[in-house]
Design a protein around this motif. Structure first.
Motif, mmCIF file in Angstrom:
data_model
loop_
_atom_site.group_PDB
_atom_site.id
_atom_site.type_symbol
_atom_site.label_atom_id
_atom_site.label_comp_id
_atom_site.label_asym_id
_atom_site.label_seq_id
_atom_site.Cartn_x
_atom_site.Cartn_y
_atom_site.Cartn_z
ATOM 1 N N THR A 54 89.519 21.324 77.295
ATOM 2 C CA THR A 54 89.029 21.907 77.857
ATOM 3 C C THR A 54 88.109 22.158 75.609
ATOM 4 O O THR A 54 87.232 22.013 75.716
ATOM 5 N N LEU A 55 89.022 21.556 75.429
ATOM 6 C CA LEU A 55 88.641 21.777 73.279
ATOM 7 C C LEU A 55 87.671 20.772 72.914
ATOM 8 O O LEU A 55 86.500 20.602 72.990
ATOM 9 N N ARG B 57 85.720 18.622 75.692
ATOM 10 C CA ARG B 57 85.020 19.234 76.437
ATOM 11 C C ARG B 57 83.435 20.655 75.731
ATOM 12 O O ARG B 57 82.347 20.076 75.202
ATOM 13 N N GLU B 58 84.346 21.533 74.952
ATOM 14 C CA GLU B 58 83.455 22.551 74.287
ATOM 15 C C GLU B 58 82.614 21.633 72.713
ATOM 16 O O GLU B 58 82.329 22.050 72.474
ATOM 17 N N GLN C 182 79.948 19.142 73.715
ATOM 18 C CA GLN C 182 79.160 20.600 74.576
ATOM 19 C C GLN C 182 78.506 21.144 73.054
ATOM 20 O O GLN C 182 76.945 21.256 72.804
ATOM 21 N N LEU C 183 79.338 21.564 72.113
ATOM 22 C CA LEU C 183 78.518 21.898 70.881
ATOM 23 C C LEU C 183 77.997 20.712 70.332
ATOM 24 O O LEU C 183 76.626 21.316 69.542
#
Length: 173
Positions: free
Chosen positions: A27-28, A30-31, A34-35
């Motif tokens: 999740t991190l 992917r985050e 995305q950032l």
């Protein structure tokens, strides 16, 4: 420095073996991805916006300058036309006076007539130059206005792209 921490955080977290931690790590990651994409998009849109606005300003300045030149040329048209008409009347008047004058005065009228015809020729040439200049400036103004329309279209396109990018931002909860 913050980015280094964000990039190293997944490596440290991967070393832990629990499935919940792995899900958190993914999740991190992917985050962070995305950032990174959001930052790249923002940078590109910012640069594109600056270029479009600068181009718009250049085109607006060109249109303003050419509009002023065109108006100045048109104002000069009235002055030259009045001068040409005045000289035409003077030539006709002198020709009439020359015909009806006695031989002594006739030579004076002939000299004045010669000068008036020369002045009229210069006025006609100046009016032709002005007319050519007016056509040239009108053509340049038309091209500049077209460029301004194109620049405005590009700014509108950038605005639409910004709107789309804003809508794609995640909503805060």
């Amino acid at each position: 420095m913050r980015y280094c921490v964000l990039l190293l955080a997944p490596v440290i977290l991967i070393a832990q073996s629990s499935p919940a931690d792995q899900k958190l790590t993914e999740t991190l990651i992917r985050e962070v991805q995305q950032l990174r994409v959001a930052i790249e998009r923002s940078t590109l849109l910012s640069a594109r916006t600056q270029v479009a606005v600068a181009e718009l300003q250049v085109q607006e300045a060109a249109v303003a300058r050419l509009t002023q030149q065109f108006n100045e040329v048109r104002v000069g048209s009235g002055v030259l036309s009045a001068r040409r008409n005045q000289l035409t009347d003077k030539v006709q008047e002198l020709e009439t006076k020359r015909i009806t004058a006695d031989p002594t005065a006739r030579s004076i009228f002939e000299l004045q007539l010669k000068q008036a015809k020369a002045d009229l020729g210069e006025a006609i040439a100046a009016d032709q130059e002005r007319s050519a200049r007016e056509s040239e400036v009108a053509s340049q103004l038309s091209v500049a206005r077209s460029g301004l329309t194109d620049a405005r279209s590009r700014v509108a396109e950038v605005q639409r792209a910004l709107d789309v990018a804003i809508q794609q931002l995640p909503k805060e909860k």
